[in-house]
Scaffold this motif. Structure first.
Motif, PDB file in Angstrom:
ATOM      1  N   GLY A  11      46.875  31.991  31.627  1.00  0.00           N
ATOM      2  CA  GLY A  11      48.122  32.721  31.776  1.00  0.00           C
ATOM      3  C   GLY A  11      47.963  33.961  32.639  1.00  0.00           C
ATOM      4  N   GLU A  12      49.091  34.440  33.122  1.00  0.00           N
ATOM      5  CA  GLU A  12      49.096  35.601  34.017  1.00  0.00           C
ATOM      6  C   GLU A  12      48.493  36.843  33.356  1.00  0.00           C
ATOM      7  OE1 GLU A  12      52.522  37.966  36.324  1.00  0.00           O
ATOM      8  OE2 GLU A  12      52.562  35.795  36.583  1.00  0.00           O
ATOM      9  N   GLU A  13      48.756  37.026  32.054  1.00  0.00           N
ATOM     10  CA  GLU A  13      48.186  38.179  31.339  1.00  0.00           C
ATOM     11  C   GLU A  13      46.667  38.127  31.351  1.00  0.00           C
ATOM     12  OE1 GLU A  13      49.489  38.952  27.373  1.00  0.00           O
ATOM     13  OE2 GLU A  13      51.582  39.105  27.963  1.00  0.00           O
ATOM     14  N   THR A  14      46.119  36.937  31.147  1.00  0.00           N
ATOM     15  CA  THR A  14      44.665  36.786  31.148  1.00  0.00           C
ATOM     16  C   THR A  14      44.096  37.083  32.521  1.00  0.00           C
ATOM     17  OG1 THR A  14      44.823  35.135  29.391  1.00  0.00           O
ATOM     18  CG2 THR A  14      42.775  35.193  30.633  1.00  0.00           C
ATOM     19  N   VAL A  15      44.772  36.615  33.556  1.00  0.00           N
ATOM     20  CA  VAL A  15      44.331  36.894  34.922  1.00  0.00           C
ATOM     21  C   VAL A  15      44.309  38.397  35.172  1.00  0.00           C
ATOM     22  CG1 VAL A  15      44.909  36.636  37.370  1.00  0.00           C
ATOM     23  CG2 VAL A  15      45.110  34.678  35.836  1.00  0.00           C
ATOM     24  N   GLN A  16      45.345  39.094  34.716  1.00  0.00           N
ATOM     25  CA  GLN A  16      45.395  40.543  34.902  1.00  0.00           C
ATOM     26  C   GLN A  16      44.257  41.232  34.165  1.00  0.00           C
ATOM     27  OE1 GLN A  16      49.366  41.607  33.681  1.00  0.00           O
ATOM     28  NE2 GLN A  16      50.295  40.800  35.549  1.00  0.00           N
ATOM     29  N   GLU A  17      43.962  40.772  32.947  1.00  0.00           N
ATOM     30  CA  GLU A  17      42.851  41.358  32.179  1.00  0.00           C
ATOM     31  C   GLU A  17      41.521  41.143  32.891  1.00  0.00           C
ATOM     32  OE1 GLU A  17      42.763  43.161  29.357  1.00  0.00           O
ATOM     33  OE2 GLU A  17      44.942  43.184  29.164  1.00  0.00           O
ATOM     34  N   VAL A  18      41.315  39.934  33.407  1.00  0.00           N
ATOM     35  CA  VAL A  18      40.069  39.644  34.124  1.00  0.00           C
ATOM     36  C   VAL A  18      39.999  40.480  35.397  1.00  0.00           C
ATOM     37  CG1 VAL A  18      38.763  37.867  35.370  1.00  0.00           C
ATOM     38  CG2 VAL A  18      39.775  37.330  33.144  1.00  0.00           C
ATOM     39  N   ASP A  19      41.107  40.609  36.095  1.00  0.00           N
ATOM     40  CA  ASP A  19      41.131  41.446  37.295  1.00  0.00           C
ATOM     41  C   ASP A  19      40.770  42.896  36.969  1.00  0.00           C
ATOM     42  OD1 ASP A  19      41.770  39.320  38.934  1.00  0.00           O
ATOM     43  OD2 ASP A  19      43.918  39.801  39.037  1.00  0.00           O
ATOM     44  N   GLU A  20      41.243  43.394  35.844  1.00  0.00           N
ATOM     45  CA  GLU A  20      40.893  44.762  35.418  1.00  0.00           C
ATOM     46  C   GLU A  20      39.403  44.871  35.132  1.00  0.00           C
ATOM     47  OE1 GLU A  20      43.390  46.167  32.216  1.00  0.00           O
ATOM     48  OE2 GLU A  20      45.215  45.628  33.306  1.00  0.00           O
ATOM     49  N   LEU A  21      38.842  43.846  34.490  1.00  0.00           N
ATOM     50  CA  LEU A  21      37.403  43.854  34.211  1.00  0.00           C
ATOM     51  C   LEU A  21      36.603  43.809  35.507  1.00  0.00           C
ATOM     52  CD1 LEU A  21      37.310  41.459  31.147  1.00  0.00           C
ATOM     53  CD2 LEU A  21      36.749  43.893  31.134  1.00  0.00           C
ATOM     54  N   VAL A  22      37.066  43.025  36.465  1.00  0.00           N
ATOM     55  CA  VAL A  22      36.395  42.968  37.770  1.00  0.00           C
ATOM     56  C   VAL A  22      36.403  44.354  38.401  1.00  0.00           C
ATOM     57  CG1 VAL A  22      36.560  42.064  40.130  1.00  0.00           C
ATOM     58  CG2 VAL A  22      36.841  40.518  38.182  1.00  0.00           C
ATOM     59  N   ALA A  23      37.539  45.041  38.350  1.00  0.00           N
ATOM     60  CA  ALA A  23      37.636  46.390  38.924  1.00  0.00           C
ATOM     61  C   ALA A  23      36.703  47.361  38.211  1.00  0.00           C
ATOM     62  CB  ALA A  23      39.080  46.885  38.868  1.00  0.00           C
ATOM     63  N   GLU A  24      36.619  47.241  36.885  1.00  0.00           N
ATOM     64  CA  GLU A  24      35.762  48.143  36.113  1.00  0.00           C
ATOM     65  C   GLU A  24      34.279  47.851  36.339  1.00  0.00           C
ATOM     66  OE1 GLU A  24      36.840  48.546  31.963  1.00  0.00           O
ATOM     67  OE2 GLU A  24      38.967  48.479  32.471  1.00  0.00           O
ATOM     68  N   CYS A  25      33.956  46.653  36.782  1.00  0.00           N
ATOM     69  CA  CYS A  25      32.563  46.285  37.047  1.00  0.00           C
ATOM     70  C   CYS A  25      32.282  46.262  38.543  1.00  0.00           C
ATOM     71  CB  CYS A  25      32.259  44.914  36.428  1.00  0.00           C
ATOM     72  SG  CYS A  25      32.370  44.896  34.632  1.00  0.00           S
ATOM     73  N   ASP A  26      33.072  47.019  39.287  1.00  0.00           N
ATOM     74  CA  ASP A  26      32.942  47.058  40.746  1.00  0.00           C
ATOM     75  C   ASP A  26      31.531  47.411  41.179  1.00  0.00           C
ATOM     76  OD1 ASP A  26      34.070  46.948  43.414  1.00  0.00           O
ATOM     77  OD2 ASP A  26      33.855  49.144  43.427  1.00  0.00           O
ATOM     78  N   ASP A  27      30.872  48.309  40.447  1.00  0.00           N
ATOM     79  CA  ASP A  27      29.522  48.723  40.804  1.00  0.00           C
ATOM     80  C   ASP A  27      28.525  47.568  40.714  1.00  0.00           C
ATOM     81  OD1 ASP A  27      29.945  48.829  37.977  1.00  0.00           O
ATOM     82  OD2 ASP A  27      28.073  49.937  37.769  1.00  0.00           O
ATOM     83  N   LEU A  28      28.857  46.529  39.935  1.00  0.00           N
ATOM     84  CA  LEU A  28      27.988  45.358  39.818  1.00  0.00           C
ATOM     85  C   LEU A  28      28.309  44.299  40.864  1.00  0.00           C
ATOM     86  CD1 LEU A  28      28.060  44.870  35.943  1.00  0.00           C
ATOM     87  CD2 LEU A  28      26.253  45.936  37.299  1.00  0.00           C
ATOM     88  N   GLY A  29      29.474  44.423  41.479  1.00  0.00           N
ATOM     89  CA  GLY A  29      29.902  43.410  42.436  1.00  0.00           C
ATOM     90  C   GLY A  29      30.224  42.086  41.761  1.00  0.00           C
ATOM     91  N   ALA A  30      30.660  42.148  40.512  1.00  0.00           N
ATOM     92  CA  ALA A  30      30.935  40.938  39.731  1.00  0.00           C
ATOM     93  C   ALA A  30      32.262  40.310  40.144  1.00  0.00           C
ATOM     94  CB  ALA A  30      30.960  41.267  38.237  1.00  0.00           C
ATOM     95  N   ALA A  31      32.241  39.014  40.353  1.00  0.00           N
ATOM     96  CA  ALA A  31      33.463  38.269  40.665  1.00  0.00           C
ATOM     97  C   ALA A  31      34.142  37.847  39.364  1.00  0.00           C
ATOM     98  CB  ALA A  31      33.114  37.041  41.498  1.00  0.00           C
ATOM     99  N   GLY A  32      35.382  37.428  39.491  1.00  0.00           N
ATOM    100  CA  GLY A  32      36.123  36.977  38.314  1.00  0.00           C
ATOM    101  C   GLY A  32      35.418  35.851  37.587  1.00  0.00           C
ATOM    102  N   SER A  33      34.857  34.910  38.333  1.00  0.00           N
ATOM    103  CA  SER A  33      34.171  33.784  37.691  1.00  0.00           C
ATOM    104  C   SER A  33      32.948  34.250  36.901  1.00  0.00           C
ATOM    105  CB  SER A  33      33.765  32.735  38.723  1.00  0.00           C
ATOM    106  OG  SER A  33      32.884  33.285  39.672  1.00  0.00           O
ATOM    107  N   GLU A  34      32.273  35.269  37.411  1.00  0.00           N
ATOM    108  CA  GLU A  34      31.110  35.802  36.695  1.00  0.00           C
ATOM    109  C   GLU A  34      31.537  36.515  35.417  1.00  0.00           C
ATOM    110  OE1 GLU A  34      26.979  38.156  37.724  1.00  0.00           O
ATOM    111  OE2 GLU A  34      28.680  38.381  39.074  1.00  0.00           O
ATOM    112  N   ILE A  35      32.665  37.210  35.474  1.00  0.00           N
ATOM    113  CA  ILE A  35      33.205  37.872  34.283  1.00  0.00           C
ATOM    114  C   ILE A  35      33.571  36.837  33.226  1.00  0.00           C
ATOM    115  CG2 ILE A  35      35.133  39.261  33.396  1.00  0.00           C
ATOM    116  CD1 ILE A  35      33.290  40.971  35.094  1.00  0.00           C
ATOM    117  N   VAL A  36      34.273  35.784  33.649  1.00  0.00           N
ATOM    118  CA  VAL A  36      34.672  34.733  32.708  1.00  0.00           C
ATOM    119  C   VAL A  36      33.439  34.058  32.114  1.00  0.00           C
ATOM    120  CG1 VAL A  36      35.850  32.505  32.500  1.00  0.00           C
ATOM    121  CG2 VAL A  36      36.923  34.366  33.779  1.00  0.00           C
TER     122      VAL A  36
END
Length: 66
Positions: A11-36
């Motif tokens: 769902g769109e809410e989940t995508v937004q949450e993952v996108d926020e996590l990606v932004a918060e882990c910017d220093d790691l260079g983590a992609a959405g797939s790595e977060i998931v």
């Protein structure tokens, strides 16, 4: 360890949450797939009853209470 790819629709809410996590882990260079993958790894390695928890989540999502 080999990796298996599979498609997942979320769902769109989940995508937004993952996108926020990606932004918060910017220093790691983590992609959405790595977060998931990290989320799934933490979930399956926890000592909870996965079947019971997944069933509850699915039921709540279907009822619109999650």
């Amino acid at each position: 360890m080999t990796k298996e790819k599979f498609g997942v629709a979320v769902g769109e809410e989940t995508v937004q949450e993952v996108d926020e996590l990606v932004a918060e882990c910017d220093d790691l260079g983590a992609a959405g797939s790595e977060i998931v993958e990290a989320i799934l790894t933490a979930f399956v390695q926890s000592e909870t009853n996965h079947v019971e928890q997944i069933r509850e989540i699915i039921i709540r999502k279907r009822k619109g209470t999650l």
